[in-house]
Scaffold this active site. Structure first.
Site, PDB file in Angstrom:
ATOM      1  N   ASP A 116      40.005  76.694  11.192  1.00  0.00           N
ATOM      2  CA  ASP A 116      39.221  76.919   9.978  1.00  0.00           C
ATOM      3  C   ASP A 116      39.091  75.695   9.088  1.00  0.00           C
ATOM      4  O   ASP A 116      38.251  75.675   8.195  1.00  0.00           O
ATOM      5  CB  ASP A 116      39.867  78.039   9.151  1.00  0.00           C
ATOM      6  CG  ASP A 116      41.166  77.591   8.518  1.00  0.00           C
ATOM      7  OD1 ASP A 116      41.163  77.280   7.316  1.00  0.00           O
ATOM      8  OD2 ASP A 116      42.189  77.516   9.222  1.00  0.00           O
ATOM      9  N   ASP A 138      44.980  77.538  15.483  1.00  0.00           N
ATOM     10  CA  ASP A 138      45.601  77.153  14.223  1.00  0.00           C
ATOM     11  C   ASP A 138      46.382  78.356  13.686  1.00  0.00           C
ATOM     12  O   ASP A 138      46.192  79.490  14.145  1.00  0.00           O
ATOM     13  CB  ASP A 138      44.497  76.722  13.250  1.00  0.00           C
ATOM     14  CG  ASP A 138      45.026  76.326  11.890  1.00  0.00           C
ATOM     15  OD1 ASP A 138      46.114  75.727  11.819  1.00  0.00           O
ATOM     16  OD2 ASP A 138      44.339  76.622  10.892  1.00  0.00           O
ATOM     17  N   ASP A 169      47.626  78.872   9.783  1.00  0.00           N
ATOM     18  CA  ASP A 169      47.241  79.286   8.436  1.00  0.00           C
ATOM     19  C   ASP A 169      45.750  79.572   8.347  1.00  0.00           C
ATOM     20  O   ASP A 169      44.916  78.752   8.749  1.00  0.00           O
ATOM     21  CB  ASP A 169      47.599  78.199   7.421  1.00  0.00           C
ATOM     22  CG  ASP A 169      49.102  78.036   7.260  1.00  0.00           C
ATOM     23  OD1 ASP A 169      49.812  79.055   7.304  1.00  0.00           O
ATOM     24  OD2 ASP A 169      49.559  76.885   7.093  1.00  0.00           O
ATOM     25  N   ASP A 217      49.703  72.603  11.047  1.00  0.00           N
ATOM     26  CA  ASP A 217      50.398  71.741  10.093  1.00  0.00           C
ATOM     27  C   ASP A 217      51.364  72.548   9.233  1.00  0.00           C
ATOM     28  O   ASP A 217      51.805  72.072   8.196  1.00  0.00           O
ATOM     29  CB  ASP A 217      49.385  71.006   9.204  1.00  0.00           C
ATOM     30  CG  ASP A 217      50.011  69.866   8.426  1.00  0.00           C
ATOM     31  OD1 ASP A 217      51.030  69.319   8.904  1.00  0.00           O
ATOM     32  OD2 ASP A 217      49.507  69.531   7.331  1.00  0.00           O
TER      33      ASP A 217
END
Length: 262
Positions: A203, A36, A38, A126
């Site tokens: 996360d 991921d 962010d 995302d």
């Protein structure tokens, strides 16, 4: 429909190109490490960081819309306001993104894993291709993600405004937003037959969707102290894979290396 002066790599095109480069030089069983962006690679949420370019009152008003409208609509509105009302163009947005700090030790993780011939790295996020590309280029590590970057495509219009588009439109997954189901990305990757094992690092709760697609031989790496870690006790039995928890990149690399070189 839009006059575009600078287009950034579309998430569906880039992975195929990068996989082609890797396949020409490597064969045999491979491990995919999907990460991921962010709060996993960078310490701060990139959308909230860019929204800080707005005046305080306007920023808070925009953030109140997130639960109702979602993150993609939030950043689209933020970028529109920055350009139309505050004359902030893509260069200023890029500088803000490039200033984001990496999670401590995460650059070490990425660079060390990228040196292992049997390992391929990718990003599943995302965020969007403009933010991610700018940040990776700032650290000269964009070439390390040979598995591709799966995210919402973005481009800079002739006016200088940044336009973000959805990666997909889906309504089947309740864990993920309408614009990107991380589970569907992971399922496509695992079903490709290209990777013997997948390690997923994240996360947030939308990362849980991807982790639920992992197999017994795969590994989910959940960051402690963040959203998913607080909820994993209620969802742990839904995971077939093994689970590691980590605080920062220094700890993560020590946990991962024995599993990768074993």
């Amino acid at each position: 429909m839009f006059a575009i002066s600078r287009c950034f790599r579309l998430s569906r095109c880039l992975p195929a190109f990068r996989r082609g480069l890797s396949e020409s030089s490597q064969s045999g069983p491979r491990t995919l490490v999907a990460i991921d962006f962010d709060r996993t690679i960078v310490e701060q949420d990139s959308y909230l960081a860019v929204s800080q370019l707005l005046p305080t009152r306007q920023r808070k008003e925009m953030q109140n819309l997130i639960p109702k409208c979602g993150w993609l609509n939030f950043i689209s509105r933020v970028l529109q306001l920055l350009h139309s009302e505050h004359k902030v163009n893509f260069a200023t947005v890029a500088m803000r993104v490039r200033s984001l700090r990496a999670v401590p030790g995460m650059l070490r993780v990425v660079r060390r894993l990228a040196r292992i011939p049997e390992v391929e790295l990718c990003i599943v996020s995302d965020a969007n291709s403009f933010f991610i590309d700018e940040w990776l280029q700032a650290y000269d590590i964009e070439c390390l993600f040979a598995g591709g970057v799966f995210t919402n495509p973005a481009c800079v219009q002739a006016s200088g405004a940044v336009l973000v588009l959805p990666y997909q439109e889906q309504g089947d997954c309740e864990l993920c937003p309408f614009n990107l189901c991380k589970g569907s990305v992971l399922e496509e990757l695992t079903c490709s037959g290209r990777y013997e094992r997948v390690i997923y690092v994240g996360d947030s709760c939308n990362d849980l969707c991807a982790m639920k697609r992992l197999r017994e031989k795969d590994v989910a790496c959940i960051r402690r102290g963040y959203e998913l870690h607080g909820k994993i006790a209620a969802h742990g039995q839904e995971l077939a894979c093994s689970v590691l928890t980590w605080r920062d990149g220094h700890e993560l690399v020590e946990l991962l290396m024995p599993k990768i070189v074993a």
